[in-house]
Design a protein around this motif. Structure first.
Motif, PDB file in Angstrom:
ATOM      1  N   ALA A 178      65.310  25.742   4.995  1.00 50.37           N
ATOM      2  CA  ALA A 178      64.001  25.412   5.568  1.00 50.37           C
ATOM      3  C   ALA A 178      63.222  26.661   5.993  1.00 50.37           C
ATOM      4  O   ALA A 178      62.053  26.818   5.613  1.00 50.37           O
ATOM      5  CB  ALA A 178      64.161  24.453   6.747  1.00 50.37           C
ATOM      6  N   PHE A 179      63.831  27.539   6.755  1.00 51.57           N
ATOM      7  CA  PHE A 179      63.112  28.721   7.230  1.00 51.57           C
ATOM      8  C   PHE A 179      62.690  29.643   6.082  1.00 51.57           C
ATOM      9  O   PHE A 179      61.536  30.068   6.020  1.00 51.57           O
ATOM     10  CB  PHE A 179      63.929  29.490   8.277  1.00 51.57           C
ATOM     11  N   PRO A 180      63.597  29.965   5.132  1.00 52.81           N
ATOM     12  CA  PRO A 180      63.159  30.803   4.000  1.00 52.81           C
ATOM     13  C   PRO A 180      62.052  30.143   3.169  1.00 52.81           C
ATOM     14  O   PRO A 180      61.150  30.819   2.678  1.00 52.81           O
ATOM     15  CB  PRO A 180      64.434  30.989   3.172  1.00 52.81           C
ATOM     16  N   THR A 181      62.111  28.820   3.036  1.00 52.94           N
ATOM     17  CA  THR A 181      61.086  28.113   2.269  1.00 52.94           C
ATOM     18  C   THR A 181      59.728  28.206   2.957  1.00 52.94           C
ATOM     19  O   THR A 181      58.717  28.561   2.337  1.00 52.94           O
ATOM     20  CB  THR A 181      61.480  26.635   2.067  1.00 52.94           C
ATOM     21  N   VAL A 182      59.696  27.900   4.252  1.00 53.05           N
ATOM     22  CA  VAL A 182      58.434  27.965   4.998  1.00 53.05           C
ATOM     23  C   VAL A 182      57.888  29.394   4.981  1.00 53.05           C
ATOM     24  O   VAL A 182      56.697  29.607   4.737  1.00 53.05           O
ATOM     25  CB  VAL A 182      58.615  27.445   6.445  1.00 53.05           C
ATOM     26  N   LEU A 183      58.755  30.358   5.216  1.00 54.16           N
ATOM     27  CA  LEU A 183      58.319  31.755   5.217  1.00 54.16           C
ATOM     28  C   LEU A 183      57.767  32.167   3.854  1.00 54.16           C
ATOM     29  O   LEU A 183      56.739  32.844   3.765  1.00 54.16           O
ATOM     30  CB  LEU A 183      59.484  32.663   5.626  1.00 54.16           C
ATOM     31  N   LEU A 217      74.674  19.972  -0.027  1.00 52.57           N
ATOM     32  CA  LEU A 217      75.877  20.774   0.222  1.00 52.57           C
ATOM     33  C   LEU A 217      75.823  21.420   1.605  1.00 52.57           C
ATOM     34  O   LEU A 217      76.807  21.386   2.352  1.00 52.57           O
ATOM     35  CB  LEU A 217      76.039  21.835  -0.866  1.00 52.57           C
ATOM     36  N   LEU A 218      74.679  21.985   1.965  1.00 56.18           N
ATOM     37  CA  LEU A 218      74.527  22.565   3.303  1.00 56.18           C
ATOM     38  C   LEU A 218      74.721  21.503   4.373  1.00 56.18           C
ATOM     39  O   LEU A 218      75.388  21.751   5.387  1.00 56.18           O
ATOM     40  CB  LEU A 218      73.140  23.209   3.456  1.00 56.18           C
ATOM     41  N   ALA A 219      74.148  20.323   4.146  1.00 54.05           N
ATOM     42  CA  ALA A 219      74.270  19.237   5.123  1.00 54.05           C
ATOM     43  C   ALA A 219      75.720  18.795   5.296  1.00 54.05           C
ATOM     44  O   ALA A 219      76.155  18.482   6.409  1.00 54.05           O
ATOM     45  CB  ALA A 219      73.399  18.057   4.704  1.00 54.05           C
ATOM     46  N   LEU A 250      72.982  24.326   9.065  1.00 55.71           N
ATOM     47  CA  LEU A 250      72.776  25.362   8.048  1.00 55.71           C
ATOM     48  C   LEU A 250      71.508  25.143   7.220  1.00 55.71           C
ATOM     49  O   LEU A 250      70.976  26.087   6.628  1.00 55.71           O
ATOM     50  CB  LEU A 250      73.979  25.439   7.107  1.00 55.71           C
ATOM     51  N   ILE A 251      71.022  23.922   7.176  1.00 49.76           N
ATOM     52  CA  ILE A 251      69.803  23.636   6.410  1.00 49.76           C
ATOM     53  C   ILE A 251      68.637  24.484   6.910  1.00 49.76           C
ATOM     54  O   ILE A 251      67.828  24.961   6.114  1.00 49.76           O
ATOM     55  CB  ILE A 251      69.452  22.129   6.474  1.00 49.76           C
TER      56      ILE A 251
END
Length: 196
Positions: A128-133, A114-116, A122-123
């Protein structure tokens, strides 16, 4: 998103039931908890409560002493966690938690697609950033606050990981909604929790 999804949502709200909040914040935390890619609320709660029960023993999925520092730091990418849903039986009484647990990867994939479709850029900020963090924050706490096979506190880690460095304090006071200063997560919880 990482702080609300991982620390406030998965850890303090869903796992330890440290505070109550209204329906809006409940579902916002459920959404954020689902997109940080640490597993469903049921899976994360089960692993974490087992960690509390068997902290720093061979049965502890987070123990760097028994699992190794590298594997614990990046544990979400290994088959390091033995999910026993009985530890999250309280959450399994609720249809939204059962649904997310059953369809976790399908829902996460739908969110990313959906983001893509909206805009591929927006991904990065919204997944991606919240996941890595979230993975890094969990790794820091699980490794450095259990470095010698014993739970410890660290003010430096508390500054770095939104209050989670007070890990020994947390093990003693697991249902507390806030930790000693500094605790960025506790600051946000004060704003969204229901007054009792």
């Amino acid at each position: 998103l990482a702080v609300f999804g991982h620390i406030i949502g998965l850890h303090r709200y869903f796992t330890h039931k440290s505070f109550d909040t209204n329906k809006f914040w409940h579902y916002f935390l459920l959404f954020c908890s689902s997109i940080v890619t640490l597993g469903s609320t049921v899976a994360w709660t089960a692993v974490h409560l087992k960690h509390h029960r068997y902290s720093d023993t061979e049965q502890d999925s987070h123990s760097p002493k028994f699992k190794g520092h590298f594997k614990v730091f990046f544990g979400y990418f290994f088959d390091a966690y033995d999910v026993e849903p009985r530890y999250a039986a309280r959450l399994l009484k609720y249809s939204e938690h059962k649904f997310i647990h059953k369809h976790y990867f399908k829902l996460l994939s739908f969110y990313i697609v959906l983001l893509a479709v909206i805009n591929p850029v927006l991904i990065f900020p919204l997944w991606a950033f919240p996941t890595v963090l979230s993975v890094v924050m969990g790794g820091i706490v699980n490794v450095f606050n259990h470095w010698n096979g014993e739970v410890s506190d660290s003010k430096l880690i508390a500054w770095t990981v939104a209050g989670e460095g007070w890990h020994k304090y947390h093990h003693i006071n697991s249902t507390a909604w806030r930790n000693p200063f500094p605790d960025l997560s506790g600051f946000f919880i004060r704003l969204i929790k229901s007054n009792q």
